[in-house]
Motif scaffolding. Structure first.
Motif, PDB file in Angstrom:
ATOM      1  N   PHE A  49       0.890  -1.139   0.199  1.00  9.87           N
ATOM      2  CA  PHE A  49      -0.017  -0.068   0.049  1.00  9.87           C
ATOM      3  C   PHE A  49       0.911   1.155   0.020  1.00  9.87           C
ATOM      4  CE2 PHE A  49      -3.668  -2.375   2.353  1.00  9.87           C
ATOM      5  CZ  PHE A  49      -4.264  -2.240   1.347  1.00  9.87           C
ATOM      6  N   PRO A  50       0.454   2.402  -0.314  1.00  6.76           N
ATOM      7  CA  PRO A  50       1.037   3.668  -0.396  1.00  6.76           C
ATOM      8  C   PRO A  50       1.287   3.862   1.314  1.00  6.76           C
ATOM      9  CG  PRO A  50      -0.878   3.911  -1.457  1.00  6.76           C
ATOM     10  CD  PRO A  50      -1.006   2.528  -1.002  1.00  6.76           C
ATOM     11  N   LYS A  51       2.339   4.576   1.455  1.00 10.55           N
ATOM     12  CA  LYS A  51       2.369   5.145   2.888  1.00 10.55           C
ATOM     13  C   LYS A  51       1.319   5.982   3.269  1.00 10.55           C
ATOM     14  CE  LYS A  51       7.479   5.421   2.708  1.00 10.55           C
ATOM     15  NZ  LYS A  51       8.645   6.267   2.804  1.00 10.55           N
ATOM     16  N   LYS A  52       0.865   5.888   4.440  1.00 10.03           N
ATOM     17  CA  LYS A  52      -0.270   6.664   5.071  1.00 10.03           C
ATOM     18  C   LYS A  52       0.149   7.496   6.169  1.00 10.03           C
ATOM     19  CE  LYS A  52      -4.988   6.280   6.176  1.00 10.03           C
ATOM     20  NZ  LYS A  52      -6.253   5.534   6.632  1.00 10.03           N
ATOM     21  N   GLN A  53      -0.343   8.856   6.177  1.00 16.04           N
ATOM     22  CA  GLN A  53      -0.073   9.943   7.441  1.00 16.04           C
ATOM     23  C   GLN A  53      -0.856   9.406   8.357  1.00 16.04           C
ATOM     24  OE1 GLN A  53       2.823  12.143   7.077  1.00 16.04           O
ATOM     25  NE2 GLN A  53       2.645  12.253   9.285  1.00 16.04           N
ATOM     26  N   ILE A  54      -0.668   9.289   9.521  1.00 19.92           N
ATOM     27  CA  ILE A  54      -1.693   9.304  10.709  1.00 19.92           C
ATOM     28  C   ILE A  54      -1.159  10.176  11.810  1.00 19.92           C
ATOM     29  CG2 ILE A  54      -2.578   7.670  12.395  1.00 19.92           C
ATOM     30  CD1 ILE A  54      -1.932   5.255  10.396  1.00 19.92           C
ATOM     31  N   GLY A  55      -1.658  11.315  11.661  1.00 24.25           N
ATOM     32  CA  GLY A  55      -1.230  12.386  12.550  1.00 24.25           C
ATOM     33  C   GLY A  55       0.080  12.675  12.235  1.00 24.25           C
ATOM     34  N   LYS A  56       1.071  12.680  13.146  1.00 23.15           N
ATOM     35  CA  LYS A  56       2.421  13.107  12.778  1.00 23.15           C
ATOM     36  C   LYS A  56       3.386  11.990  12.507  1.00 23.15           C
ATOM     37  CE  LYS A  56       2.864  17.106  15.774  1.00 23.15           C
ATOM     38  NZ  LYS A  56       3.419  17.702  16.808  1.00 23.15           N
ATOM     39  N   PHE A  57       2.635  10.674  12.449  1.00 25.11           N
ATOM     40  CA  PHE A  57       3.490   9.410  12.262  1.00 25.11           C
ATOM     41  C   PHE A  57       3.013   8.757  10.670  1.00 25.11           C
ATOM     42  CE2 PHE A  57       3.058   4.542  12.161  1.00 25.11           C
ATOM     43  CZ  PHE A  57       4.207   4.282  12.590  1.00 25.11           C
TER      44      PHE A  57
END
Length: 112
Positions: free
Chosen positions: A72-80
């Protein structure tokens, strides 16, 4: 349920990884951990956010082998930035139970 073709399924890179570190994720909207997962030499180490705090803690997660989607493409979760999706299933209480290999397989092995 939507049907997919065999070629659709072949695109999914479900691989075996081993959790090597567990970090609390207090800034997540729902209780979660940041997991560091080793997928072996070919794929390397990836990070993931996982809402699995109901049934798991750092001591019973470290060293556990899991199944994860690594393409999967990278996913931004908040600052992570999450780099893979560790898979799990909801039990009858809504808690997430991790999908794990039932035997000893090498890191990075692909689900067939």
């Amino acid at each position: 349920m939507q049907e997919i073709t065999w070629s659709d399924f072949e695109k999914v890179e479900l691989r075996v990884g081993q959790i090597i570190d567990v970090i609390d994720f207090p800034e997540a909207r729902r209780p979660a951990y940041k997991l560091v997962v080793d997928f072996g030499d070919e794929i390397g180490i990836r990070k993931s956010s996982a809402q699995i705090t109901d049934l798991y803690n750092a001591s019973n997660l470290k060293g556990k082998k899991v199944m994860a989607v690594v393409n999967f493409p990278k996913k931004q979760i908040g600052k992570f930035m999450s780099e893979c999706l560790v898979t799990g299933l909801h039990n009858e209480h809504g808690e997430v139970v991790l999908c794990v290999p039932d035997g000893d397989v090498a890191l990075g092995t692909k689900l067939l």
